[in-house]
Design an enzyme around this catalytic site. Structure first.
Site, mmCIF file in Angstrom:
data_model
loop_
_atom_site.group_PDB
_atom_site.id
_atom_site.type_symbol
_atom_site.label_atom_id
_atom_site.label_comp_id
_atom_site.label_asym_id
_atom_site.label_seq_id
_atom_site.Cartn_x
_atom_site.Cartn_y
_atom_site.Cartn_z
ATOM 1 N N ARG A 120 0.833 -1.210 0.000
ATOM 2 C CA ARG A 120 0.000 0.000 0.000
ATOM 3 C C ARG A 120 0.868 1.260 0.000
ATOM 4 O O ARG A 120 0.553 2.253 -0.631
ATOM 5 C CB ARG A 120 -0.927 0.037 1.231
ATOM 6 C CG ARG A 120 -1.985 -1.020 1.264
ATOM 7 C CD ARG A 120 -3.018 -0.869 0.191
ATOM 8 N NE ARG A 120 -3.757 0.360 0.265
ATOM 9 C CZ ARG A 120 -4.805 0.650 -0.524
ATOM 10 N NH1 ARG A 120 -5.204 -0.213 -1.436
ATOM 11 N NH2 ARG A 120 -5.425 1.781 -0.416
ATOM 12 N N HIS A 160 -3.674 -1.444 -8.561
ATOM 13 C CA HIS A 160 -4.458 -1.881 -7.400
ATOM 14 C C HIS A 160 -3.517 -2.631 -6.462
ATOM 15 O O HIS A 160 -2.674 -3.399 -6.916
ATOM 16 C CB HIS A 160 -5.589 -2.829 -7.838
ATOM 17 C CG HIS A 160 -6.162 -3.595 -6.688
ATOM 18 N ND1 HIS A 160 -7.137 -3.066 -5.862
ATOM 19 C CD2 HIS A 160 -5.862 -4.823 -6.184
ATOM 20 C CE1 HIS A 160 -7.410 -3.942 -4.905
ATOM 21 N NE2 HIS A 160 -6.655 -5.012 -5.078
HETATM 22 P P1 ADP Z 1 -7.661 1.680 -3.384
HETATM 23 O O1 ADP Z 1 -7.623 1.313 -4.855
HETATM 24 O O2 ADP Z 1 -6.573 2.668 -3.052
HETATM 25 O O3 ADP Z 1 -7.675 0.488 -2.482
HETATM 26 P P2 ADP Z 1 -10.525 2.026 -2.819
HETATM 27 O O4 ADP Z 1 -10.655 0.568 -2.518
HETATM 28 O O5 ADP Z 1 -11.076 2.999 -1.825
HETATM 29 O O6 ADP Z 1 -9.017 2.475 -3.115
HETATM 30 O O7 ADP Z 1 -11.258 2.318 -4.210
HETATM 31 C C1 ADP Z 1 -11.113 1.431 -5.301
HETATM 32 C C2 ADP Z 1 -10.925 2.216 -6.579
HETATM 33 O O8 ADP Z 1 -12.102 2.998 -6.817
HETATM 34 C C3 ADP Z 1 -9.789 3.218 -6.540
HETATM 35 O O9 ADP Z 1 -8.548 2.639 -6.886
HETATM 36 C C4 ADP Z 1 -10.224 4.256 -7.533
HETATM 37 O O10 ADP Z 1 -9.836 3.894 -8.844
HETATM 38 C C5 ADP Z 1 -11.747 4.218 -7.435
HETATM 39 N N1 ADP Z 1 -12.314 5.313 -6.615
HETATM 40 C C6 ADP Z 1 -12.460 5.320 -5.279
HETATM 41 N N2 ADP Z 1 -13.056 6.447 -4.851
HETATM 42 C C7 ADP Z 1 -13.320 7.183 -5.968
HETATM 43 C C8 ADP Z 1 -13.935 8.473 -6.220
HETATM 44 N N3 ADP Z 1 -14.395 9.220 -5.230
HETATM 45 N N4 ADP Z 1 -14.020 8.903 -7.497
HETATM 46 C C9 ADP Z 1 -13.566 8.140 -8.500
HETATM 47 N N5 ADP Z 1 -12.977 6.935 -8.353
HETATM 48 C C10 ADP Z 1 -12.851 6.457 -7.100
#
Ligand code: ADP
Length: 196
Positions: A120, A160
């Site tokens: 992360r 991811h």
């Molecule tokens: P991560 O990928 O850092 O684990 P999350 O699990 O919170 O983050 O979200 C999954 C994916 O959803 C993110 O990688 C991003 O591409 C998308 N995402 C999350 N929140 C938003 C948002 N507010 N607007 C647009 N895309 C978002």
């Protein structure tokens, strides 16, 4: 060394469509390798609808978290979100599935000490605009939630990385069969961590 082995974890890393298009796959692998992670599985995959529905599970908690985080960010900018947190989260889930559908990506399993936590950190904040320099998202993008929301799409953040050990275990099963994950010794761990 039994004690060290307890801290060895696996994490699922996806180089998403934008990373492939921008030729950043080598850079992504390099950052995990530089940190001492061991590649134990790797393949190019065009995910099916079923795989994506498992990877982004229809989970109330996740939808609430993503929705609430976005509401805060928008409020800071004086923008009021009309959707509830869960509705917004559901939208983001749908955008995520749409953005990974019908296009090949590269999936990896990296193994290492504290691999999920460190994975992360290597990747950086979800929103590239907020990601620190030195992280993948912070070095290669300036994308923001605000822009993604205006365009009604997912924020393009290249990669991811599993968010927890439990998530990693579930995700690895979605993307890889057991026989596609390799077991071998990484000799620099002897120097790095006194593995024997
Ligand atoms: P991560 O990928 O850092 O684990 P999350 O699990 O919170 O983050 O979200 C999954 C994916 O959803 C993110 O990688 C991003 O591409 C998308 N995402 C999350 N929140 C938003 C948002 N507010 N607007 C647009 N895309 C978002």
């Amino acid at each position: 060394m039994k004690k060290l082995e307890e801290h060895v974890e696996r994490t699922l890393i996806l180089a998403k469509h934008d990373a492939i298009q921008r030729g950043l796959v080598g850079e992504i692998i390099k950052r995990f390798e530089n940190r001492g992670m061991k590649i134990v599985a790797c393949k190019m995959v065009e995910p099916t609808e079923e795989m994506l529905a498992l990877h982004y599970p229809d989970d109330e908690e996740w939808k609430k978290r993503v929705g609430a985080r976005n509401r805060e960010i928008m409020a800071e900018k004086g923008i009021e979100m009309k959707e509830s947190d869960v509705e917004f989260g559901a939208m983001i889930r749908a955008y995520n599935m749409a953005s990974l559908r019908g296009t090949p990506l590269l999936a990896f399993v990296f193994e290492g000490l504290h691999a999920v936590e460190i994975g992360r950190k290597i990747v950086g904040h979800t929103e590239p605009r907020k990601a620190d320099p030195g992280t993948i998202r912070g070095d290669f993008s300036t994308e923001s939630f605000q822009l993604a929301d205006v365009e009604k799409r997912v924020v393009r953040n290249l990669v991811h990385a599993s968010g927890s050990k439990k998530e990693a275990e579930n995700e690895i099963k979605i993307w890889f069969k057991d026989e596609e994950i390799y077991d071998y010794e990484k000799h620099d761990w002897v120097v790095m961590h006194s593995f024997d």
